[in-house]
Design an enzyme around this catalytic site. Structure first.
Site, PDB file in Angstrom:
ATOM      1  N   ARG A 181      40.261  42.216  38.432  1.00 25.69           N
ATOM      2  CA  ARG A 181      40.536  43.541  38.990  1.00 25.69           C
ATOM      3  C   ARG A 181      39.339  44.195  39.652  1.00 25.69           C
ATOM      4  NH1 ARG A 181      43.419  44.244  34.057  1.00 25.69           N
ATOM      5  NH2 ARG A 181      45.480  43.386  34.392  1.00 25.69           N
ATOM      6  N   VAL A 182      38.122  43.839  39.254  1.00 28.73           N
ATOM      7  CA  VAL A 182      36.983  44.513  39.882  1.00 28.73           C
ATOM      8  C   VAL A 182      36.019  43.557  40.579  1.00 28.73           C
ATOM      9  CG1 VAL A 182      37.026  46.485  38.333  1.00 28.73           C
ATOM     10  CG2 VAL A 182      35.658  44.512  37.748  1.00 28.73           C
TER      11      VAL A 182
END
Ligand SMILES: Nc1ncnc2c1ncn2[C@@H]1O[C@H](COP(=O)(O)OP(=O)(O)OP(=O)(O)O)[C@@H](O)[C@H]1O
Ligand SMILES: [Mg+2]
Length: 500
Positions: free
Chosen positions: A366-367
């Site tokens: 996600r990051v």
């Protein structure tokens, strides 16, 4: 007789005050009511606090796990030998703490920092509590630097950034530990400090991981923390927290740390075991109600610190095991919701010899994309889509095939992607090699290469890539991949393949 100079007298007085044992708490005594399964029920000790260390008659230690109205539940940290009902137990007034410092590097320790490698105890003067608060939002910074694992499937598709928490989740024996150990090996010679925490893992599997780190020169910058399945449950419970404190010592000095918790499913089981034995009310799947909070407060301690706190980071790779591919079970969903993505390993892919057996459809980061090198982004952009389409077409082509040229070309390309994503153990690929391979794939160079030649190509590229002066610009700045570098990479791959 001359009086000592006033300064010296003052210093002497100060050191005597510092050494004096103060407080009634230190002498508070209790009695063991019952002891079994690594857990002791105690009476007395009205002032005891959570996580406080207790000493039993005979010297064994334990810590306060739960406080009840008139009783205290304590988990043992040493064997219960010699402790029986009626024994006295004493408060120490100290919270559970672990030794921290540089001396821990290269060592195999138990969660209390006691040596398991037949060497003397690590010499460090410092200790930190095992439970420490996570950094606040203000103290943190964005995840912006990559943490390279050397595994193409992860670095290209699910890039991990320093300070990220990426779960590795899958069925048993699908290569979860191998992915994490390969990521540690890839840090050899770099600046990242690695901590491998084995919680209730088979001794043979832990021994293999340690042997691997030793043989491949990764041990000098690593710490291995082991809580074996036969030991006290209290130690297994403590292991991830203690290891995180060891990591925080380095992080607070501006270092970057990679910590692998292998695995949190076993940790959750230990937490449940202790909770049930200490008669806490069971909740879903008999886990106590605070199981989510337990792992959330552990994983919140990872992250990237801002410049004001020294810019250090802790990247966490927690591992979780699932049954029969069931990602939506209680503990897996908890862990998925408190991490920044997951690498899902699949038993079917593992059996089909696609290793690492990463399920590209279910995995996500996600990051990490924000931390991925621009040059890598430039060549990996379409990879996931192309691969997903290939997998789908492959399934349909079993029923007779499509015949048209475009589909055939997609299938050819897909087979090459699968070969690129597959990687044997202990064969990390540098960022440059990964970019070169993907640039060659993009340019269609690999379409004529038999997939079984691709593993050889991966290794053969290392030397020519390292030697080529045209790539100096890419070595110093991986943010961009201008056309001339792209064609230089393609040239090198072409030459290595003998296609000039
Ligand atoms: N990329 C790979 N290439 C070849 N063999 C691999 C690869 N990854 C894992 N293996 C092999 O697969 C076996 C299982 O790997 P590993 O122990 O990492 O799985 P695991 O999911 O951690 O297992 P467990 O559930 O028992 O913890 C090991 O024998 C390992 O050598
Ligand atoms: Mg494993």
């Amino acid at each position: 007789m001359t009086a000592p100079p006033p300064d010296a007298a003052l210093d002497a007085l100060k050191s005597r005050i510092a050494a004096a044992q103060l407080g009634a708490a230190a002498e508070e005594l209790g009695t063991v009511i019952a002891i079994a399964d690594g857990l002791a029920r105690l009476s007395g000790l009205p002032g005891a606090e959570l996580n406080e260390v207790l000493t039993f008659e005979g010297g064994a230690r334990g810590f306060v796990l739960a406080l009840e109205e008139d009783q205290v539940q304590a988990a043992l940290l040493d064997t219960a030998e010699g402790i029986a009902a009626g024994c006295t137990v004493k408060r120490t007034g100290e919270v559970l703490s672990v030794p921290v410092g540089k001396a821990l590097l290269g060592r195999v320790l138990d969660p209390l920092g006691r040596p398991l490698d037949e060497l003397p105890p690590p010499e460090t003067g410092e200790r930190l509590p095992a439970e420490r608060p996570a950094p606040t939002i203000i103290e943190r910074d964005f995840v912006s630097e990559p943490l390279e694992t050397g595994l193409l499937v992860i670095d290209a598709l699910f890039a991990i950034g320093r300070g990220q928490r990426e779960l590795i989740i899958g069925e048993r024996q699908t290569g979860k530990t191998s992915i994490a150990v390969d990521a540690i090996l890839n840090q050899a010679g770099g600046e990242v400090i690695c901590i491998y925490v084995a919680i209730g893992q088979r001794t043979s599997s832990v021994a293999r991981a340690i042997e691997t780190l030793r043989c491949r020169d990764a041990m000098s910058r690593s710490i291995v923390v082991v809580a074996d399945p036969a030991g006290e449950p209290g130690l297994r419970w403590l292991a991830p927290f203690a290891a995180t404190s060891m990591a925080e010592w380095f992080r607070d000095r501006g270092n970057h740390v990679l910590i692998v918790y292998d695995d949190l499913t076993k940790h959750a089981a230990t937490h449940r075991e202790l909770a049930l034995l200490s008669r806490q009310p069971p909740g879903r799947e008999a886990y106590p109600g605070d199981i989510f909070y337990l792992h959330a407060r552990l994983l919140e301690r990872s992250g990237k610190l801002g410049a004001a706190r020294g810019s250090g980071s802790i990247t966490a790779l927690p591992i979780a095991e699932i049954d029969a591919g069931n990602l939506s079970a209680y503990i897996p969903t908890n862990l998925i919701s408190i991490s920044d993505g997951q690498i899902v390993t699949s038993a079917a892919l593992f059996a089909a010899n696609q290793r690492p057996a990463v399920d590209v459809g279910l995995s996500v980061s996600r990051v990490g994309g924000k931390a991925q090198a621009g040059a890598m982004k430039a060549v990996a952009g379409r990879l996931r889509l192309d691969y997903a389409q290939y997998l789908e077409m492959k399934m349909f082509s079993r029923f007779g095939g499509f015949g048209d040229a475009a589909t055939a070309a997609r299938l050819v390309r897909g087979e090459r992607i699968a070969a690129l994503l597959a990687q044997d153990r202990f064969q990390p690929l540098s960022l440059l090699t990964q970019i070169a391979l993907l640039a060659a794939l993009d340019a269609g160079l690999l379409d004529k290469v038999e997939p079984d030649r691709i593993p050889v190509l991966k290794q053969a590229l290392t030397a020519p890539l390292a030697a080529d002066p045209r790539l100096d610009a890419l070595r110093s700045d991986t943010a961009r991949l201008p056309d001339e570098l792209r064609s230089a990479l393609a040239d090198i791959v072409r030459a290595t393949l003998g296609l000039t």
